[in-house]
Structure formats: structure tokens, C-alpha cells
Design an enzyme around this catalytic site. Structure first.
Site, PDB file in Angstrom:
ATOM      1  N   GLU A 266      20.509  19.799  -2.965  1.00  0.00           N
ATOM      2  CA  GLU A 266      21.786  20.526  -2.938  1.00  0.00           C
ATOM      3  C   GLU A 266      21.536  22.030  -3.047  1.00  0.00           C
ATOM      4  OE1 GLU A 266      24.276  16.909  -5.102  1.00  0.00           O
ATOM      5  OE2 GLU A 266      23.658  18.655  -6.270  1.00  0.00           O
ATOM      6  N   HIS A 285      29.551  18.422  -4.339  1.00  0.00           N
ATOM      7  CA  HIS A 285      29.253  18.354  -5.777  1.00  0.00           C
ATOM      8  C   HIS A 285      30.324  19.076  -6.610  1.00  0.00           C
ATOM      9  CE1 HIS A 285      25.729  17.711  -8.772  1.00  0.00           C
ATOM     10  NE2 HIS A 285      26.895  17.598  -9.391  1.00  0.00           N
TER      11      HIS A 285
END
Length: 318
Positions: A266, A285
Site C-alpha cells: 500500500e 485502506h
């Protein structure tokens, strides 16, 4: 006391206040800290607060003044705990601050998949309802949740809250947990095996921590056990899933859909196979990131540091 916040932007992009932390010492807040910047910024600090900035054993050994590391998250795998412990450095985390927000995201994904809300709203905006010959239209399957079976992998705070919400939708709930069946809430069935849960449930939602044992928990073999109509939800940790195996299962229609708030890296690489997989819905997220949850995070981080300064460390993981 010198306090350095290494990467404060994600937890507080400007809509909250650092005043509680600043009241406890000479505090400097950086929005983000890259690896080459770490040692210069952390030098001389007794307290470091970090969200995703990695504090390796090498970095910890090179910071002789460091006494306290506050992780601005629940997971603390970014800190070398053994190195901190060997130096007598206290490490704290923020447990349970985002339980309601993350459970809410599970059902945001699930309801979107069941009813394709965004897709149909966009169809209306594009004029398709105006052009319809009937009073309504839909062009994807519409799924009713009531009566279906939801498997929850991991039954901590978020898993148990998710189960409670699932029951309010009329879902039957199976749980994969180390807790004995006698400790589960009424109506929650303890799955005998994880394979049984994947094979029998219409929906599987992941809520377990990332450990060497759970990495790639959802692999090609386990995906092959799922129903073609099954839905997989992950709001926990990206590496719980073998991403190529999931992309293949979705593209080959071996499972119906996936709703993911986390990925293995990420931000993701552009070639992540899930980014363009069939019926794969990904949010960046953000399950933890409601303002309410982040307000609790800031309050707990402040309280953790204050308690340590008073000689009563709490939420310490080292």
C-alpha cells in the site's frame, strides 16, 4: 522531553489537534518521513510516534536517547519489538479505536456487492432509468442477505462486532476462533475447521491478525473450496490473501465477488492483479479512518504517553 511524530498526516490530516501531545513535551510533527530522513528527524528524541514509518532494529540501536515508541495504529509489526525490548524501550499501540468503523466498512462492501448501489446510481445519472420501458431496471444480480451464512475468521473486537451486525441482517454466523464455543455469543456457531467455514459459507470476512501462520491464509486451495456464489471481504491485512490466486478465482468466476479495504502493498503497484479483476471492489485502506475513530486514536495515543510519563504504561506491547 523531545517528542517526534514521524508520519502524522494519515491519522490527522488537519481536521484534529496535536495539542494533547504537545502539552506533554517539545513536540515536532512531520506529515511523512521517508527512510533517508528517519535518523536525522529522530535524533535526540526520547519519544517517537509512528503510524507506518518502520523502526528497524538497526534504527532503534542507533537512537541512544529513545525511551518510548507510540504506534498510532493497532498493528505494530513496523517496530522491531525484540530490539526495543532489549533496550528497555516501551512500545505502545492503539487497540479497539476503530471497531465500529471497520465493522461498518465490512457491510458497506457487502451491501455494495449485494445490490451494486454505485453501479445503479451511475446508471441513473447516465439516463438509463429515464430511458427504461419499465418503472424500474437492474442489470446485475440483486442479493438478499437474510438467511445466508457468513463466516468470520478471527473473533476479536471487530470480528465479534461484525457478527452482531450480521445477525441483525438475518445472517447465520460461523466463527473461526481459538475461543471455546461456550464463550461465543448466542447464535454464533464455532466452525470445526477453517476449510469447513470456507466451503459452507456464502460470505467470508477476514478479521485475524497477520502472522507467519496467517500469511496467504486465503490461497488457491482454500479459494477452491468456496461456492461459485461466495463473497470474500477483507478489512484486516492484505497479505492474508494470495492476490494472484484471488484474481484468478474472480476472473474465472470460481467465486462471485470480493470487497477489499487492504492490499499486500500500500499504495499498490499498478500491476497488482486485483486492480482490474472481475467483481473486485477495492477501497484505499480507509475502514479505520472515520473522524470519530481517528479522534479516539488521538485521545488514546495522548493517554498512553501521559500514563507512561506517570510511570504507569498501558497498552504496551513491549
Amino acid at each position: 522531553m523531545k517528542i517526534v511524530v514521524l508520519d502524522g498526516y494519515a491519522a490527522n490530516p488537519g481536521d484534529l489537534s496535536w495539542d494533547g501531545i504537545k502539552a506533554l513535551g517539545d513536540c515536532v510533527v512531520y506529515e511523512r518521513t521517508s527512510p533517508p530522513q528517519l535518523m536525522e528527524r529522530a535524533a535526540g528524541a526520547q519519544v517517537l510516534l509512528t503510524n507506518k514509518t518502520v523502526l528497524s532494529a538497526e534504527a532503534i540501536r542507533a537512537l541512544p536517547d529513545l525511551r518510548y515508541i507510540g504506534v498510532l495504529a493497532t498493528g505494530y509489526n513496523i517496530v522491531d519489538i525484540d530490539a526495543a525490548r532489549s533496550r528497555g524501550i516501551v512500545v505502545t499501540n492503539i487497540p479497539s479505536y476503530s471497531t465500529d468503523s471497520v465493522a461498518q466498512m465490512v457491510f458497506a462492501h457487502l451491501l455494495n456487492i449485494a445490490l451494486h448501489v454505485e453501479h445503479h446510481a451511475e446508471a441513473v445519472r447516465s439516463g438509463r432509468w429515464c430511458a427504461s420501458k419499465d418503472f424500474c431496471f437492474w442489470d446485475t444480480p440483486l442479493i438478499e442477505l437474510s438467511g445466508k451464512r457468513m463466516g468470520i475468521v478471527g473473533f476479536g473486537h471487530i470480528g465479534s462486532r461484525t457478527a452482531r451486525i450480521a445477525q441483525s441482517f438475518g445472517l447465520h454466523v460461523d466463527a473461526w476462533t481459538s475461543k471455546p464455543a461456550s464463550q461465543l455469543p448466542p447464535g454464533i456457531h464455532k466452525a470445526e475447521t477453517l476449510d469447513e467455514l470456507f466451503a459452507q459459507c456464502d460470505i467470508v470476512s477476514l478479521h485475524c491478525p497477520l502472522t507467519p501462520e496467517t500469511q496467504n491464509l486465503v490461497d488457491k486451495r482454500r479459494l477452491s473450496l468456496m461456492k461459485p456464489s461466495a463473497i470474500l471481504i477483507n478489512t484486516s491485512r492484505g497479505p492474508l490473501i494470495d492476490e494472484q490466486a484471488l484474481a484468478d478465482a474472480l476472473n474465472e468466476e470460481r467465486i462471485y465477488a470480493a470487497g477489499l479495504d487492504v492490499l499486500s502493498a500500500e499504495p499498490p503497484r499498478p500491476d497488482n492483479p486485483l486492480l482490474d479483476a472481475r467483481n473486485c471492489f477495492i477501497t484505499p485502506h480507509i475502514a479505520w479512518a472515520s473522524q470519530d475513530a481517528r479522534t479516539r486514536l488521538m485521545q488514546i495515543a495522548t493517554d498512553n504517553l501521559r500514563s507512561w510519563l506517570q510511570g504507569q504504561a498501558k497498552n504496551n506491547v513491549a
